[in-house]
Design a protein around this motif. Structure first.
Motif, short mmCIF file in Angstrom:
data_model
loop_
_atom_site.label_atom_id
_atom_site.label_comp_id
_atom_site.label_asym_id
_atom_site.label_seq_id
_atom_site.Cartn_x
_atom_site.Cartn_y
_atom_site.Cartn_z
N SER A 60 0.85 -1.20 0.00
CA SER A 60 0.00 0.00 0.00
C SER A 60 0.87 1.24 0.00
O SER A 60 2.09 1.16 0.27
N GLY A 61 0.25 2.38 -0.26
CA GLY A 61 0.99 3.65 -0.19
C GLY A 61 1.42 3.94 1.24
O GLY A 61 2.52 4.41 1.48
N GLY A 62 0.54 3.66 2.17
CA GLY A 62 0.87 3.88 3.59
C GLY A 62 2.04 3.00 4.01
O GLY A 62 2.92 3.43 4.76
N TYR A 63 2.08 1.77 3.49
CA TYR A 63 3.21 0.89 3.80
C TYR A 63 4.50 1.50 3.23
O TYR A 63 5.54 1.49 3.90
N ALA A 64 4.44 2.02 2.00
CA ALA A 64 5.63 2.63 1.39
C ALA A 64 6.16 3.76 2.27
O ALA A 64 7.37 3.89 2.48
N LEU A 65 5.25 4.59 2.80
CA LEU A 65 5.68 5.72 3.65
C LEU A 65 6.36 5.24 4.92
O LEU A 65 7.42 5.74 5.31
N ALA A 66 5.76 4.24 5.58
CA ALA A 66 6.33 3.74 6.84
C ALA A 66 7.66 3.02 6.56
O ALA A 66 8.62 3.16 7.32
N VAL A 124 -0.68 9.63 6.31
CA VAL A 124 0.64 10.27 6.40
C VAL A 124 1.08 10.40 7.86
O VAL A 124 2.10 9.82 8.25
N PRO A 125 0.31 11.10 8.71
CA PRO A 125 0.69 11.08 10.13
C PRO A 125 0.60 9.65 10.70
O PRO A 125 1.36 9.31 11.60
N GLY A 126 -0.27 8.84 10.12
CA GLY A 126 -0.39 7.45 10.58
C GLY A 126 0.89 6.66 10.33
O GLY A 126 1.30 5.85 11.17
N ALA A 127 1.54 6.88 9.17
CA ALA A 127 2.79 6.18 8.88
C ALA A 127 3.86 6.60 9.89
O ALA A 127 4.65 5.78 10.37
N ILE A 128 3.88 7.88 10.22
CA ILE A 128 4.86 8.40 11.19
C ILE A 128 4.61 7.75 12.56
O ILE A 128 5.53 7.25 13.21
N PRO A 156 4.59 13.17 14.61
CA PRO A 156 4.45 14.17 13.55
C PRO A 156 4.51 15.60 14.10
O PRO A 156 3.93 15.87 15.15
N VAL A 157 5.22 16.46 13.39
CA VAL A 157 5.21 17.90 13.70
C VAL A 157 4.64 18.57 12.46
O VAL A 157 5.22 18.48 11.37
N PHE A 158 3.48 19.20 12.62
CA PHE A 158 2.77 19.70 11.44
C PHE A 158 3.28 21.06 10.98
O PHE A 158 3.50 21.96 11.79
N VAL A 159 3.42 21.18 9.66
CA VAL A 159 3.85 22.43 9.03
C VAL A 159 2.64 22.99 8.28
O VAL A 159 1.90 22.24 7.64
N GLY A 160 2.48 24.31 8.36
CA GLY A 160 1.28 24.97 7.84
C GLY A 160 1.10 24.87 6.34
O GLY A 160 1.98 24.43 5.59
N VAL A 161 -0.08 25.31 5.90
CA VAL A 161 -0.47 25.26 4.49
C VAL A 161 -0.76 26.69 4.00
O VAL A 161 -1.29 27.51 4.75
N THR A 162 -0.37 26.98 2.75
CA THR A 162 -0.62 28.30 2.17
C THR A 162 -1.92 28.27 1.35
O THR A 162 -2.50 27.20 1.14
N GLU A 163 -2.31 29.43 0.83
CA GLU A 163 -3.52 29.49 0.00
C GLU A 163 -3.31 28.80 -1.35
O GLU A 163 -4.27 28.53 -2.07
#
Ligand SMILES: *Cc1c(COP(=O)(O)O)cnc(C)c1O
Length: 399
Positions: A66-72, A96-100, A107-114
């Protein structure tokens, strides 16, 4: 007459006949496990890996469950351990945070722009907190990858790219997933290739490729791969790399290979749909289209638009009106996680600082899938419906 849309937002195209025929051959052979090969046979999985590596212009490729497996697997392969912090996007999806979290990291979250991309100023401010950035190209929006890679290189941040929505996309001509240390992809039904479940990891780093291969459950049969480094690299890693099984099988690989050959054409087909909806939504009072940078070749498998500073009641009203006319919109601002949409502060296992600017952006994002089963006429109709309903709610001053 009020127009309504009858199509399904979750209906993908059928699997190509050629892929079905290959899958049937695999089933007839009885050899579904990737290492179960007849004499002289390379196997669908190894062939797929070689083809995907070539398509991405990368040296190494591993197909996984799975994609989640690839991330982990990527996190494990770079050595991220329990308690370590990993930077990632506040605007992303739960895997994504789940893989971490799955490797015990935080996970340390980084903000999102417009522009719906990672906020590079916030990234610079938080860069000192971690060694790894798991960069999610959420809903296909690519950040300025030149600036991002320069920043990460300068700050010693290793980049793992989550390309679940950017397989086939490019920044300044470079394929998504090839700038960072590792690129991860998903072949789950709603992504750009469909094997039900599945994923890939690509890298040019031989140690990472070898570790990922052993991690995925190679039973020391790595010489049956076609897109891995030489045996001497495996000698270096094989004794201290655990087996965390997550292999791909021949059946999935068989249905992916013919689809991979069609990827470029499918990306173009998505973009024709995207541009039709986008054109239909322009100049709608109260609605902002997300302008795409010239350096970005995107894959429009979904579209987002912003309703800046709309209140919750108005957005709920809009979603209900569109749903009544057959148009399924998703909102990223909801306090409760619903379906595929959730917000960084709904992942309570990962404590986060409030990010008011990002919250403002998230509250304005409306999201819609564009499956290839929609015709261009469907897309034009969908845009007319959204435009009419946004205008009606906006003019009623409900917001
Ligand atoms: C789908 C998805 C993933 C993970 O893919 P699965 O194959 O479902 O595990 C990762 N990131 C994003 C943004 C996704 O949408």
């Amino acid at each position: 007459m009020t127009e309504t849309f009858e199509g399904s937002f979750t209906q993908q195209e059928p699997i190509p006949e050629e892929a079905i025929a290959r899958a049937v051959e695999v089933m007839r052979s009885g050899r579904l496990h990737r290492y179960n090969l007849a004499e002289g046979e390379a196997g669908e999985t190894a062939l797929l890996e070689a083809e995907f590596a070539e398509a991405m212009g990368m040296r190494y490729c591993l197909a996984v469950a799975s994609g989640g497996y690839a991330l982990a697997c990527a996190l494990r392969a770079v050595g991220v351990g329990p308690g370590e912090r990993v930077l990632t996007n506040a605007f992303t999806l739960a895997p994504v945070p789940g893989a971490i979290a799955s490797v015990g990291a935080v996970p340390v979250f980084v903000g999102v722009t417009e522009a719906l991309t990672i906020d590079l100023d916030d990234l610079a401010a938080k860069a000192g907190q971690a060694d790894v950035l798991m960069l999610s190209h959420m809903r296909g929006h690519l950040a300025d990858m030149d600036a991002l890679m320069a920043l990460c290189d300068a700050r010693g941040l290793k980049v793992i790219e989550d390309c679940a929505h950017t397989m086939g996309a490019r920044w300044n001509g470079r394929l998504s997933g090839t700038d960072g240390l590792i690129g991860c992809y998903s072949t789950q039904t709603y992504k750009h290739l469909n094997s039900g479940e599945g994923g890939f990891l690509v890298t040019d780093d031989e140690d990472i490729a070898a570790r990922a291969t052993v991690l995925s459950g190679s039973y020391m049969l790595y010489e049956r791969h076609l897109a891995v480094p030489g045996a001497e690299v495996f000698e270096r890693v094989k004794y201290d790399t655990p087996n965390v099984s997550g292999r791909m099988d021949h059946l999935r690989a068989a249905i992916l290979r013919p689809q991979l050959a069609q990827l470029a054409a499918r990306c173009e087909a998505w973009n024709a749909r995207y541009r039709t909806v986008e054109a239909g939504l322009r100049e709608t009072p109260g609605l902002r289209v997300v302008e795409r940078p010239a350096a970005e070749y995107y894959v429009g498998s979904s579209i987002q638009f912003l309703l800046p500073d709309w209140g919750e009641a108005a957005i709920a009203e809009l979603l209900a009106r569109c749903a009544a006319r057959g148009v399924e919109l998703k909102w990223f601002g909801g306090a409760e996680p619903v379906g595929f949409t959730s917000r960084y502060d709904s992942w309570r296992y990962a404590p986060s600082e409030p990010m008011p600017q990002s919250d403002r952006v998230l509250k304005s994002i409306i999201d819609m899938r564009l499956p290839l089963t929609f015709s261009l006429d469907d897309c034009a109709l969908i845009a007319r419906i959204i435009k009419a309903e946004v205008s009606a709610v906006f003019q009623a001053g409900l917001r």
